[in-house]
Scaffold this motif. Structure first.
Motif, PDB file in Angstrom:
ATOM      1  N   UNK A 103       4.196  13.578  49.806  1.00  0.00           N
ATOM      2  CA  UNK A 103       4.775  14.896  50.012  1.00  0.00           C
ATOM      3  C   UNK A 103       3.883  16.068  49.649  1.00  0.00           C
ATOM      4  N   UNK A 104       2.572  15.847  49.592  1.00  0.00           N
ATOM      5  CA  UNK A 104       1.640  16.935  49.294  1.00  0.00           C
ATOM      6  C   UNK A 104       1.251  17.685  50.568  1.00  0.00           C
ATOM      7  N   UNK A 154      -4.198  20.482  46.318  1.00  0.00           N
ATOM      8  CA  UNK A 154      -2.913  20.219  46.934  1.00  0.00           C
ATOM      9  C   UNK A 154      -1.798  21.017  46.293  1.00  0.00           C
ATOM     10  N   UNK A 155      -0.651  20.967  46.950  1.00  0.00           N
ATOM     11  CA  UNK A 155       0.529  21.657  46.454  1.00  0.00           C
ATOM     12  C   UNK A 155       1.750  20.784  46.720  1.00  0.00           C
ATOM     13  N   UNK A 156       2.614  20.702  45.702  1.00  0.00           N
ATOM     14  CA  UNK A 156       3.856  19.950  45.844  1.00  0.00           C
ATOM     15  C   UNK A 156       4.878  20.518  44.874  1.00  0.00           C
ATOM     16  N   UNK A 202       5.948  23.465  44.693  1.00  0.00           N
ATOM     17  CA  UNK A 202       5.560  24.789  44.212  1.00  0.00           C
ATOM     18  C   UNK A 202       4.475  24.778  43.158  1.00  0.00           C
ATOM     19  N   UNK A 203       3.896  23.629  42.872  1.00  0.00           N
ATOM     20  CA  UNK A 203       2.853  23.518  41.852  1.00  0.00           C
ATOM     21  C   UNK A 203       1.517  23.151  42.501  1.00  0.00           C
ATOM     22  N   UNK A 204       0.437  23.729  41.954  1.00  0.00           N
ATOM     23  CA  UNK A 204      -0.909  23.459  42.460  1.00  0.00           C
ATOM     24  C   UNK A 204      -1.517  22.262  41.744  1.00  0.00           C
ATOM     25  N   UNK A 205      -2.157  21.408  42.521  1.00  0.00           N
ATOM     26  CA  UNK A 205      -2.789  20.202  42.000  1.00  0.00           C
ATOM     27  C   UNK A 205      -4.262  20.166  42.400  1.00  0.00           C
ATOM     28  N   UNK A 206      -5.074  19.481  41.584  1.00  0.00           N
ATOM     29  CA  UNK A 206      -6.439  19.138  41.996  1.00  0.00           C
ATOM     30  C   UNK A 206      -6.510  17.614  42.083  1.00  0.00           C
TER      31      UNK A 206
END
Length: 337
Positions: free
Chosen positions: A261-262, A277-279, A281-285
């Motif tokens: 779901x990213x 990435x984003x999932x 409403x949060x930003x991911x690396x």
């Protein structure tokens, strides 16, 4: 400096593979006179390189057993480019047909293997040039006299220099500009060189993996899968083989990100991670590593580790393992994530 460059260009039209009086004169200009001229302007060139100018110097070469068709004189950081076969530098390349001389931003085109020189692979060079382009961006767009790459003709070694030159400015025979213009251009090229040196400090530069690192990668692969059979004659993992493993791992990682779901963007060419990435409403690396062995330790650069630390707990390391490289095939097979 104008007179020195013009004299070398003129002598290029009288090229001989043997040590004729013309070639002896060219050698003096390349190995002594022009490097000394650059050194006399060293304070300004050092300042233009900033902190990377503390060990900067000049050297020239005009022969490799016999007289070279393309003599050169370079300005470089000794710690970041200890030889002309490694690292980045600014260099004058004299065109073999005597048509002129080019000021270039280049990287070593060969590597020392055993007692000889071997050209860098096409895959390695492509990765190296792509990395440099991403670092420099629109650096030269405002200067119409600067072109991407260089054209040296069909002479020996020309192709090697062409493959690893990022940008160049050509000065034609009998129309070499004034001292002020030449020096201004030289200082101008120091800025992009400093950018490349700075980028090197942020992690491993594509295409410039040392022989020690190549050995380390192989050792990790052996530890990861000590009983793994390699295709006959495969030996060490070559740069193209490592690239295939890397690209396959990225494809598998993208599939996983979609399934989880990213929404994501591939930033591997410009960032210290592979995806942002984003999932929810949060930003991911997200970092991706591929290996032909089992699930075991992987190598991370200093900057990758630092980025994961500051991004925790919204960070992910995806290890795609068990990738098989089959002899005679260009597509890797098998994987686990």
């Amino acid at each position: 400096m104008k007179e020195i460059l013009q004299e070398v260009v003129t002598l290029q039209a009288r090229y001989s593979a043997s040590k004729t009086p013309d070639m002896e004169r060219r050698g003096i200009l390349i190995r002594r006179t022009l490097p000394a001229e650059l050194s006399s302007r060293g304070a300004a060139l050092t300042a233009a390189l900033g902190k990377y100018g503390t060990d900067a110097r000049s050297e020239g070469k005009d022969n490799q057993g016999q007289m070279s068709r393309i003599p050169w004189v370079r300005w470089f950081s000794e710690s970041r480019s200890p030889s002309a076969t490694s690292g980045w530098y600014v260099v004058y390349l004299f065109h073999p047909d005597g048509s002129g001389v080019s000021l270039c931003l280049s990287h070593g085109s060969t590597q020392i293997v055993g007692t000889g020189f071997v050209n860098r692979s096409d895959a390695e060079v492509a990765e190296l040039m792509s990395w440099a382009a991403s670092v420099l961006g629109a650096e030269f767009e405002s200067d119409p006299g600067v072109r991407l790459g260089i054209d040296l003709g069909t002479f020996d070694l020309a192709r090697g220099y062409e493959r690893t030159t990022v940008a160049s400015k050509f000065y034609p025979n009998e129309r070499i500009p004034t001292e002020d213009v030449l020096f201004s251009d030289l200082v101008r090229f120091m800025g992009p060189l400093a950018k490349l040196y700075e980028a090197q400090e942020s992690g491993v530069v594509p295409g410039s993996i040392s022989s020690e690192m190549l050995g380390l990668y192989d050792d990790v692969e052996k530890l990861a899968s000590p009983v793994k059979e390699r295709p006959k004659g495969q030996g060490r993992m070559t740069a193209p083989m490592r690239k295939l493993v890397e690209l396959h791992a990225m494809q598998i990682a993208e599939r996983w990100l979609r399934d989880q779901g990213f929404t994501y963007k591939n930033v591997s060419a410009t960032d210290s991670c592979d995806f942002r990435g984003q999932r929810g409403g949060e930003d991911w690396i997200i970092e991706v590593k591929g290996t032909t062995g089992g699930l075991t330790s992987v190598l991370l650069t200093r900057n990758e580790v630092a980025l994961h630390r500051i991004s925790y707990p919204r960070n992910a390391l995806l290890v795609v393992h068990g990738i098989r490289l089959l002899e005679g095939e260009i597509n890797p097979k098998g994987e686990s994530l």
